[in-house]
Structure formats: C-alpha cells, structure tokens
Design a protein around this motif. Structure first.
Motif, PDB file in Angstrom:
ATOM      1  N   GLY A 205     -17.979  21.459  -1.183  1.00 36.72           N
ATOM      2  CA  GLY A 205     -16.687  21.908  -1.703  1.00 36.72           C
ATOM      3  C   GLY A 205     -16.793  23.231  -2.435  1.00 36.72           C
ATOM      4  N   ASP A 215      -8.350  24.269   1.430  1.00 37.41           N
ATOM      5  CA  ASP A 215      -8.058  22.953   2.014  1.00 37.41           C
ATOM      6  C   ASP A 215      -9.344  22.166   2.266  1.00 37.41           C
ATOM      7  OD1 ASP A 215      -5.237  24.162   3.971  1.00 37.41           O
ATOM      8  OD2 ASP A 215      -5.331  23.369   1.932  1.00 37.41           O
ATOM      9  N   LYS A 216     -10.345  22.847   2.821  1.00 37.83           N
ATOM     10  CA  LYS A 216     -11.619  22.162   3.076  1.00 37.83           C
ATOM     11  C   LYS A 216     -12.322  21.828   1.762  1.00 37.83           C
ATOM     12  CE  LYS A 216     -12.714  23.646   7.758  1.00 37.83           C
ATOM     13  NZ  LYS A 216     -13.735  24.223   8.651  1.00 37.83           N
ATOM     14  N   HIS A 218     -10.894  21.196  -1.084  1.00 34.21           N
ATOM     15  CA  HIS A 218     -10.162  20.064  -1.664  1.00 34.21           C
ATOM     16  C   HIS A 218     -10.559  18.761  -0.981  1.00 34.21           C
ATOM     17  CE1 HIS A 218      -6.618  17.456  -2.487  1.00 34.21           C
ATOM     18  NE2 HIS A 218      -6.671  18.042  -3.652  1.00 34.21           N
ATOM     19  N   HIS A 219     -10.745  18.817   0.355  1.00 29.86           N
ATOM     20  CA  HIS A 219     -11.129  17.607   1.105  1.00 29.86           C
ATOM     21  C   HIS A 219     -12.470  17.065   0.597  1.00 29.86           C
ATOM     22  CE1 HIS A 219     -12.158  14.950   4.436  1.00 29.86           C
ATOM     23  NE2 HIS A 219     -13.303  15.617   4.566  1.00 29.86           N
ATOM     24  N   TYR A 220     -13.466  17.926   0.462  1.00 29.49           N
ATOM     25  CA  TYR A 220     -14.789  17.454   0.045  1.00 29.49           C
ATOM     26  C   TYR A 220     -14.814  17.038  -1.422  1.00 29.49           C
ATOM     27  CZ  TYR A 220     -16.872  18.689   4.492  1.00 29.49           C
ATOM     28  OH  TYR A 220     -17.199  18.728   5.826  1.00 29.49           O
ATOM     29  N   LYS A 222     -12.279  15.675  -2.965  1.00 30.18           N
ATOM     30  CA  LYS A 222     -11.612  14.368  -2.972  1.00 30.18           C
ATOM     31  C   LYS A 222     -12.553  13.273  -2.480  1.00 30.18           C
ATOM     32  CE  LYS A 222      -7.718  13.330  -3.429  1.00 30.18           C
ATOM     33  NZ  LYS A 222      -7.022  12.715  -4.598  1.00 30.18           N
ATOM     34  N   GLU A 223     -13.323  13.594  -1.426  1.00 26.73           N
ATOM     35  CA  GLU A 223     -14.279  12.603  -0.920  1.00 26.73           C
ATOM     36  C   GLU A 223     -15.317  12.264  -1.988  1.00 26.73           C
ATOM     37  OE1 GLU A 223     -14.357  10.916   2.105  1.00 26.73           O
ATOM     38  OE2 GLU A 223     -12.313  11.724   2.132  1.00 26.73           O
TER      39      GLU A 223
END
Length: 576
Positions: A205, A215-216, A218-220, A222-223
C-alpha cells in the motif's frame, strides 16, 4: 542400603531427564516431521541462543544432527544458522560469517536443488544489507532474482520471509518495481492472519501511495486492516487507519482524514511509534493550515517537533514544518517571523534537495552496478555453456567428428548472440541516459520557474515594506520606522544574490539555457562576471528594479551598468 542406592539412582536419572527436557532433542524433532521443507523451516526458526547468549560451541554441538541428516537442505541450514550466530557475535561483516555462508552455498550447489541455492544467496545478501554494505549485497540479490524465476517457491523454506527481504533491499536501492514484485509474491506465502501478512500488505500500500495510485493503496491498506482486526492487533490497526486517512486527505476528504489521523496519533504514541506520530501530526497541521485554523496548526506543529531528531531522515519533515510556520506567521501578519521561517525553510529545503540528489546519485550507482553484474552473469553463463560444450567436444572428438563441427557452429552462433545482446543493452543504456537527461532538464525548468516565482513574491514583499516605510516616515511614526526598516533590510539581504547563490543559479540557468554562457564568452571573451550576471538576469526579462534588488545596487546603478554594457557590446561588434 540397596534401597537407598536405588532411590539416589532414581533421583539422579530424574534430574538428568529434567535437564535434557529443557532443550528438545533435535534428532527426535526432525524425525517427527515428514516434510523436508518443514524440517528446514523448523531449524531456521530455532533460537540460536543459550540462556539468552549466543554460544557457538554449544550451537555446533546442538545442531550436529543436521550434518548427519540425509536431507541436504538441513546441512545447508546448519551453516546458515552458524552464520547468523557469528554475525550476532561480531555485530558487523566478518570473515567467520562469510566462511559459513560459503560452506552453505557449497552444499547447496552440490545438491543441485535450486530451492536450496536460493536460501544462502538471499540470507547472505540480507546480512550485508543489514550492515549497509550495499555493493557487497547487490550480487547476491541479483543472483537470487535470476534464480527466483527458475525455482519452485512452494518448495522454498520460509518463502514469505526471504521474498520480503528481497523486497526490502530493492526498495532501499530505489527499484520500486522489483520491490512491489517481491512483496506481492511474499504475501502469497505469508502465514494467514499474522503480523507478517499485515506488514507486507501495508508495504505494498505504501508503494502505491507514493506513486499516487490511491485506489490500489486503499485496497491493500483495507486488506491489512481486516487482518489486524481479526487478530486484534491494535498497533497495526492504528497505523493502517492513519494510512487510509492519508489517502482520504489526498482525495480531499479532510473531515474523515482528521478523525483517522488523530486516532493514529494516539495509537502511535501509546505504543511509542514516535516517527509515525510525527508524520501524522505534520499531516494534520497541513490540513489545519489549509482550513485557516492557525492555533490548531501551531499546536500540531509544536507536538510534532518534539519528535524531531538531528538525523538526515528528519530533514524533509523539518522543511515541511518551517514552510507551514511561515504560512501561519504570514497569515497572522507577523512579517518578521514569516521572513525568519521562510529563510529557515529555504535553508532546510536546500539541504533536503542536496540529500535527495545524493540519494539519487547513490541509487544510480547501484543500478549501474546491477546492470554491470547482470551483464557479467550473462557472459559467465554463456562462457559456462561454451566450456561445457568444449569439454564435451574434446571427449568425443575422435568418435563423432561431425558432432564437433556442429558444436563449433553452435559456439559461433553463441558469440553472435552475445554481441547482439550487448548491442541491445548498449542501446538501452543510451535510451535510459537520454531519459535521465530529459528528466533533469524538466526538473531544472521547474526549479527555474520556482526561482522566478520567489523573485516576484519577494519583490512584492519589498515593495509593500517600502510603501509602509514611506508612509511611516511621512506620518512621523518614528516607533515603526526602525522596525519596518529592519524588516526591509533583512528582506533585501535574504533576497540578494550572493556569490554562492549566483554560482548555483548559473548552473541551473546553464541547464535550462544550454549554450548561452558559451556563446557569450566566445563573442565577448573579456566580459566581466558582473556584466555576465546582468546579461543573464536580463535574459529572464526581469525589470531593472528586480535586478537592482538581486545585485544589491541602486536602480540608477542598473541603468548605468546596462548603458555601459550596451556600449561595450556595440564597440566589440564594430571591431569585428
């Protein structure tokens, strides 16, 4: 009597059994594990200390069953563990650790198992990296990178940990692409719901956040946050919430960003992660300045400054802090403080820029070394193939003459292929050099635009102070005249182009206007440095007043200097 003797014997045996139980029998433990990879993982995870101290003699004796085991990977692990122990004892790069790594590599080579060869390469590279011997670490990580393409990572012991080390190294030398590649590989092999998994997801992230791919990122984040919540890891929960807050801030959602950032500050301070708290507080101060909440901004800055340290790492954060302080002082009408903080910002910004230039140069050097090593690997591999074919041809030359001829043809083609590869790499190097020069030109133009903008801003401040001084003198406000005069003098001194600033500016100008100085000195070989400054500043379309302030002379002085310069130029043209 016999009964007493039996009781004593039982007590002695019991005590011996208790002492033996303190350290598990390694041979028994290994026999209870069927999978060879898990056997190696079990050994590499062993605590090499005895009573908290590394004892090499004890360790050799305890690990001896590994040398006697049929699993070659355990023999490799034996020397890797001794290498780790020696590095802890010496706490620096040392010949003993190097010797153990050599023995581990020798056994791995003899085994012919690619997955075993990978372990000493990565661990030796990380050993050098730990002590910041980057040039020494580089060949091992590059060799490991080539081997990763061939090895079956499912069969590599502690694959996630070793891939994470590779990612850490490539990230340090500035190769973000490689770092991301290995972090993404590592996350597939990390144990589920562990801190290691969170750490890797957060690292991915961070790299996407630095590249503004929010966006990417934020994805990592969140994971990673999901794993932290499942494992109730409050430290990582706070850090990841702060990172998500940074993304929200970048996207303009300041209200939610403030909430998450303040939560992160509390968590970071609670668990004494002061660097993360400091970074987050600076972000909150920036938000407060943007929202014109000056007192709150000052409070955030004051709290952040507590965690500044006199280390190069903190330069960029001190620069940001002084820039924010200058904005606050200017907004509050405190001109003296604004000028002071602006000067501090310029000083720290110059230092930060020098630090970044040094880092970029170092990273370029490492990348050049990596390229050179890759070329050497390619040539060595081709030479190895040639030697193998040559040996084969010698052994059968009397039997199969035709095969010898075929091999000679193959070698000839190999030479052509090597030349082709080298030519392609040379062409690629030229393209990369051109791209680097283009980027330097773009950066220089940006810096030149910033320079002109600062001149305009400073001119505006000088004019404003001049008007205020004139008004104060007309209105006989003697108590304000000295204060305004001092501010004006300070501003003029900080604005004036000193010799040091001139030479820095001259280098920047030469980059954005290539050939200008060379042409002037060819056409007017006797031109003085002062006239050269006058011509250069005139080339930027600066008015006479701005030039006067920069050179520290009067307006009439500039006009007269220009007249004399025009006369000299006309006279030189007439002579030719």
């Amino acid at each position: 009597m016999c009964i007493i003797r039996n009781i004593i014997t039982f007590i002695i045996l019991s005590l011996f059994s208790t002492l033996r139980a303190e350290v598990p029998d390694l041979k028994i433990q290994l026999n209870s594990i069927a999978d060879t990879k898990k056997q190696i993982e079990y050994c590499l995870a062993l605590d090499t200390r005895k009573d908290g101290i590394v004892d090499s003699n004890y360790l050799k004796e305890y690990l001896r069953p590994l040398l006697q085991h049929k699993n070659k990977g355990l023999q490799v692990a034996y020397y890797l563990l001794l290498a780790d122990a020696a590095s802890i004892i010496f706490d620096q790069v040392n010949p003993v650790t190097d010797a153990y790594f050599n023995q581990a590599m020798g056994i791995a080579e003899q085994s012919g198992v690619q997955e075993y060869r990978l372990l000493p390469l990565i661990r030796r590279g990380y050993y050098y990296f730990t002590y910041r011997e980057i040039s020494a670490a580089l060949p091992y990580f590059l060799s490991a990178s080539n081997l990763v393409q061939e090895a079956n990572l499912d069969q590599v012991a502690m694959a996630a940990r070793h891939l994470q080390w590779m990612a850490n190294f490539y990230g340090y030398i500035g190769n973000s692409t490689k770092a991301l590649e290995y972090y993404k590989k590592a996350v597939n092999y990390a144990p589920k719901d562990t801190r290691q998994t969170i750490d890797i997801l957060n690292a991915i992230g961070v790299y996407y956040y630095r590249d503004s791919i929010y966006d990417k990122a934020h994805h990592y984040y969140k994971e990673g946050l999901k794993v932290a919540e499942r494992t109730k890891d409050t430290v990582w929960m706070g850090i990841l919430q702060g990172n998500i807050g940074n993304i929200l801030l970048a996207k303009g959602d300041t209200s939610q960003a403030i909430v998450l950032s303040e939560m992160n500050v509390k968590t970071s301070l609670k668990y004494e992660d002061f660097s993360d708290a400091m970074r987050t507080l600076l972000g909150l101060a920036e938000i407060a300045v943007a929202q014109k909440r000056w007192n709150q901004a000052k409070a955030y800055l004051a709290q952040a400054e507590v965690y500044f340290e006199p280390k190069p790492f903190f330069l960029m954060y001190k620069t940001a802090a002084y820039e924010l302080k200058a904005k606050i002082a200017q907004a509050e009408g405190n001109k003296t403080e604004a000028i002071y903080y602006l000067n501090q910002f310029i000083t720290y910004n110059d230092s930060t820029q020098q630090q970044k230039d040094s880092e970029r140069l170092q990273q370029a050097t490492w990348n050049w070394e990596a390229e050179r090593f890759n070329l050497a690997i390619t040539e060595a591999e081709n030479k190895r193939k040639q030697d193998r074919f040559r040996d084969l041809s010698i052994s059968i030359v009397l039997i199969l003459t035709l095969l010898s001829i075929t091999l000679l043809i193959h070698r000839s083609r190999q030479r052509i292929r090597i030349k082709t590869i080298k030519l392609e790499k040379d062409q690629l190097a030229l393209l990369l050099e051109k791209e680097l020069l283009d980027n330097q030109l773009i950066q220089a133009k940006t810096e030149m635009e910033d320079f002109l903008l600062r001149i305009k801003e400073n001119e505006k401040i000088i004019q404003d102070l001049g008007r205020k001084l004139a008004n104060a003198q007309v209105n006989h406000q003697n108590d304000h005249v000295d204060e305004i005069q001092e501010s004006l003098n300070q501003m003029l001194d900080s604005h004036m182009m000193t010799d040091e600033r001139w030479y820095r500016f001259k280098s920047l100008f030469d980059t954005t206007h290539p050939g200008f100085f060379e042409e002037i000195t060819v056409r007017y070989p006797n031109i003085s440095e002062n006239n050269l400054r006058l011509l250069t500043l005139s080339k930027l379309n600066l008015n006479n007043q701005s030039i006067a302030h920069l050179l520290g002379i009067s307006l009439d002085g500039v006009k007269k200097a220009k007249q004399r310069l025009r006369k000299k130029i006309s006279q030189t043209a007439a002579d030719h």
